[in-house]
Design a protein around this motif. Structure first.
Motif, PDB file in Angstrom:
ATOM      1  N   THR A   9      -4.676  38.845 -26.506  1.00 53.67           N
ATOM      2  CA  THR A   9      -5.085  38.069 -25.325  1.00 53.67           C
ATOM      3  C   THR A   9      -6.606  37.974 -25.230  1.00 53.67           C
ATOM      4  N   ALA A  10      -7.268  39.117 -25.404  1.00 52.53           N
ATOM      5  CA  ALA A  10      -8.733  39.119 -25.330  1.00 52.53           C
ATOM      6  C   ALA A  10      -9.344  38.343 -26.491  1.00 52.53           C
ATOM      7  N   GLY A  11      -8.743  38.430 -27.641  1.00 53.44           N
ATOM      8  CA  GLY A  11      -9.299  37.776 -28.820  1.00 53.44           C
ATOM      9  C   GLY A  11      -9.171  36.270 -28.807  1.00 53.44           C
ATOM     10  N   GLU A  12      -8.160  35.762 -28.133  1.00 53.51           N
ATOM     11  CA  GLU A  12      -7.942  34.314 -28.106  1.00 53.51           C
ATOM     12  C   GLU A  12      -9.150  33.581 -27.547  1.00 53.51           C
ATOM     13  N   LYS A  13      -9.752  34.170 -26.562  1.00 53.53           N
ATOM     14  CA  LYS A  13     -10.928  33.563 -25.927  1.00 53.53           C
ATOM     15  C   LYS A  13     -12.091  33.443 -26.904  1.00 53.53           C
ATOM     16  N   HIS A  14     -12.152  34.338 -27.901  1.00 51.08           N
ATOM     17  CA  HIS A  14     -13.281  34.372 -28.842  1.00 51.08           C
ATOM     18  C   HIS A  14     -12.898  33.880 -30.242  1.00 51.08           C
TER      19      HIS A  14
END
Length: 835
Positions: free
Chosen positions: A679-684
């Motif tokens: 989830t956190a990685g999708e943004k980056h």
């Protein structure tokens, strides 16, 4: 008969007699060999006696080559003719892919001084007109090998062993093994013949032996039970038939035609050789069953199974196609006997797991070919402490006792048998018994396109392909050149170099070492300085010969507590070495506790310029923006952090050479942590990355890998790792390492190779003048430099930046240049990036 010996060899086949011969020749007095029946009464007697030099393994190639050379001198030494017909070995190819396989092997063969030549179909036909060649692409020809009489060569080695002082006792069966702390007590029973069966008699004897070697062949499961260990050596039925005379062959030979070489039609899963005017056909068909999974029946001696011609009909018709004149030849004799296999086809040679002075030499599918070399190199290990070649790839502990089972071994051995003649792609993944060991996020990874590799039983993503991939084991993705997976690995590597990627590294081997003696022990056990509390160090444990036994990342958790990480493929290998070394030093250093915690901790490696940004989304702290800064969390340190609800032992290190962390987490929380990271990685723009891209990236940083650049045939100094060797302290193997000097040196090369292929790490290296100077140990593609990359060993004078060399790929020489150590970001600016 002696009852007290230096070494007792159990098993009187070709393997056992060779070991007895080489131990005695090496100077060990009181070597004894015992055989429960007659010499050669196991698989040796019905072996076809072929001596194939072809092998993709560096160690096994050396073993086979030694055997071929050794057998040629046996008659002069012993007076017994070993029956060696040096007729050569012709490996034919029906496809371009098979020629690619042979070209890769040929480059490997050159690193071991194995001679060969290439033949076109017309050249084959000119030499051996009975062979049909119109559908062939070509052939690889070894003129120095051929076939041998298994019984004769065994008897010759037995005579040589006796000449060197060894004693050989027949009709004596080992029934139990007891370790006293200093030696083995082996209880043996004299065997007697009753009604055609061999049965235990009433007379027993106890033989005391400092060392025991088991070469029990088909009886390996009985041996395993007596020793209380697991040995994945289980026989598979192997068939070959002997045909009546072929009139055309008889006429060809009468007119002066040379004896045919051993004819290997790999694409038809068969081999053929001459036999008294006729032919022998041997096959490696599908669906050949394993046998004796739980032990050989007492009634089975030099016996055979019924022939199953229906299984080999396809191969029989292929032989008629290849040698049309044999079609009218009748069947003269047939053999269907047990041949021992292992899951990967390589034998089990080396120290037994968990036991002292107990050596295994089991699981030989090519026993006659391997016998001479196995005896030679195993004797070196036993007498001198180490062999001159790295034998780790054959170590019995590559199959760990905590997950290897009878069912696994039987099914994988059947698979290995029917894979003898398939195309052995370097990126090969075999499907039997999979998945077996999976992490909690396996299904999530699979749903996202993960294509898995197999390491120590674990499923580990090799790369992430399209979601509509037909199967995890997609044969079409593999090649001796750049397979279909290559494009996905390129994008994964670029993601780590330019953005952020996530790698599942849970298969890493992990141990906790603690106790009052832990610090002093590890200081002696490894060659680098120990880190301070909260810091990490890369270090090496050495063999007694001063070569590299294991690579460790050591995290110092407390004053006398350490968390150490090593290669995932070598868990049992490392655990056994650690425990035995600690036991030996407990009295000197104090209590040492060693725990294998591999399955308790999962590992995700996050790396790339944006990796800190991803983790900052999850980290829980009063000042979350500074937790991962250089000030609070510098490079080469370990910290306990919280990512959401998951406690993580975070280690600031990255095998890819970018800013990154290894996130060691409780395995039961892995699914939770994965979901948070995704989830956190999708943004980056985080991308999932597999082992193949990671392997390329570590070569751009010149990071040595155990089993490739690091092994028991080179010291850490030869691996060019002086910064990890602390010569101011005493450590195990130090004097031997210094005495060895630097015979060859590791370096990194950038390669101007073909447009459609990269090296695999098995290729030979030459100077521009055509002088062989070394070999590659790793290979791949560099996204940073847009060309092939490799690591390997050359003579020390050439391991200098700017040296121009040649690497052999696809039977051509390509330009290669020695580059600096860590050609990508040599100053480590990326990995130290602050934020």
């Amino acid at each position: 008969m002696k009852t007290q010996v230096k070494a007792l060899v159990v098993g009187g086949g070709a393997i056992g007699t060779s070991i007895a011969y080489h131990l005695a020749k090496a100077g060990w007095d009181d070597v004894m060999l015992i055989e429960r029946d007659e010499l050669t009464s196991g698989s040796t007697w019905h072996a076809a006696g072929l001596l194939p030099l072809f092998n993709m393994s560096y160690a096994t190639t050396h073993i086979h080559k030694y055997s071929v050379d050794f057998y040629k001198g046996l008659e002069e030494e012993t007076g017994l003719n070993a029956g060696f017909a040096v007729v050569g070995n012709l490996r034919m190819a029906q496809t371009d892919a098979r020629m690619d396989e042979y070209m890769l092997y040929a480059s490997t063969a050159e690193t071991c001084d194995v001679p060969y030549e290439w033949l076109t179909p017309d050249e084959i036909k000119a030499r051996w007109p009975l062979i049909r060649t119109d559908d062939l692409k070509g052939a690889l020809y070894h003129n120095s090998d051929g076939y041998i009489n298994p019984a004769d060569v065994t008897q010759a080695m037995a005579k040589g062993a006796r000449q060197h002082g060894a004693e050989i006792v027949r009709r004596l069966q080992a029934d139990s093994f007891e370790w006293t702390g200093t030696h083995w007590n082996v209880t043996c029973t004299k065997m007697v013949e009753k009604g055609g069966n061999l049965v235990p008699g009433d007379e027993q004897v106890v033989i005391t032996a400092e060392h025991v070697v088991t070469a029990s062949g088909n009886h390996a499961q009985r041996t395993a039970k007596m020793l209380g260990i697991k040995i994945p050596a289980i026989p598979v039925e192997h068939q070959f038939i002997v045909m009546d005379q072929d009139p055309a062959l008889v006429e060809y030979r009468k007119e002066g035609g040379a004896e045919h070489p051993v004819i290997r039609d790999a694409d038809s899963q068969s081999y053929v050789r001459e036999e008294r005017g006729g032919w022998i056909l041997g096959v490696y068909e599908k669906n050949a069953p394993a046998c004796f999974e739980h032990g050989v029946p007492d009634s089975f001696r030099a016996d055979l199974f019924p022939l199953a011609l229906d299984r080999i009909e396809e191969q029989y018709m292929a032989m008629i196609h290849r040698i049309p004149t044999c079609e009218e030849s009748g069947l003269k004799d047939d053999f269907n006997g047990p041949i021992c296999y292992t899951p990967d086809g390589n034998p089990l040679v080396g120290p037994a797991p968990g036991l002292r002075n107990m050596w295994l030499a089991e699981g030989f599918s090519f026993g006659i070919t391997a016998a001479g070399g196995t005896g030679y190199y195993l004797a070196q290990m036993m007498v001198e402490g180490e062999a001159e070649i790295d034998m780790a790839s054959l170590d019995p502990k590559r199959y760990a006792q905590n997950w290897m089972t009878t069912e696994f071994a039987a099914r994988k051995n059947e698979e290995c048998y029917d894979h003898v003649y398939i195309l052995h792609h370097p990126d090969e993944e075999r499907p039997a018994c999979r998945p077996l060991r999976t992490g909690p996020v396996y299904d999530r990874q699979k749903a996202l396109g993960a294509q898995f590799g197999w390491v120590n039983g674990w499923e580990r993503p090799n790369y992430y392909g399209p979601l509509d991939a037909a199967t995890t084991f997609d044969e079409e993705s593999r090649s001796f050149r750049r397979g279909k997976w290559w494009e996905y690995a390129v994008e994964e590597a670029k993601a780590i170099r330019n953005g952020v990627g996530l790698v599942d590294a849970s298969a890493f081997t992990k141990h906790v070492i603690k106790g009052p003696g832990a610090t002093e022990f590890l200081d002696w056990f490894t060659c680098n300085k120990l880190p301070k509390v909260g810091r990490i160090n890369l270090t090496y444990a050495l063999t007694a010969a001063g070569t590299t036994r294991t690579e460790y990342t050591i995290v110092r958790m407390k004053e006398h507590e350490y968390y150490i990480v090593s290669a995932g493929a070598w868990t049992a290998y490392d655990a056994d070495f650690l425990r035995k070394a600690a036991e030996d030093k407990m009295e000197s250093f104090g209590y040492i506790e060693i725990q294998d915690v591999t399955t308790q901790w999962g590992v995700f490696a996050i790396a790339g310029p944006k990796s800190r940004e991803v983790l900052n989304e999850l980290v829980v702290d009063a000042d979350p923006d500074t937790v991962l800064s250089n000030k609070r969390f510098p490079w080469l340190t370990a910290r306990q952090i919280e990512l959401g609800m998951c406690p993580v032992n975070a280690i600031r290190v990255a095998y890819t050479g970018e800013l990154g962390w290894e996130l060691h987490h409780p395995i039961e929380m892995q699914t939770y942590l994965w979901d948070q990271l995704m989830t956190a990685g999708e943004k980056h723009g985080m991308k999932l990355v597999g082992a193949r891209a990671q392997n390329w990236l570590r070569q751009e940083k010149s990071y040595r890998a155990f089993g490739n650049e690091l092994g028991r045939d080179a010291t850490p100094a030869e691996a060019d790792l002086p910064r990890f060797i602390d010569l101011s302290k005493d450590f195990h193997g130090k004097e031997a390492m210094q005495a060895t000097g630097v015979r060859a040196k590791c370096c990194t090369l950038l390669i101007d190779g073909p447009e459609d292929a990269d090296p695999w790490g098995r290729e030979v290296l030459y100077t521009h003048d055509g002088i062989r100077v070394g070999r590659l140990t790793s290979g791949g593609f560099s996204v940073a430099f847009g060309q092939s990359i490799g690591m390997g060993y050359v003579t020390p004078d050439l391991a200098v930046e700017g040296t121009k060399l040649k690497v052999k790929m696809q039977n051509k020489l390509w330009d290669a240049t020695v580059t600096c150590d860590s050609p990508y970001d040599p100053s480590n600016a990326a990995i130290r990036k602050d934020g």
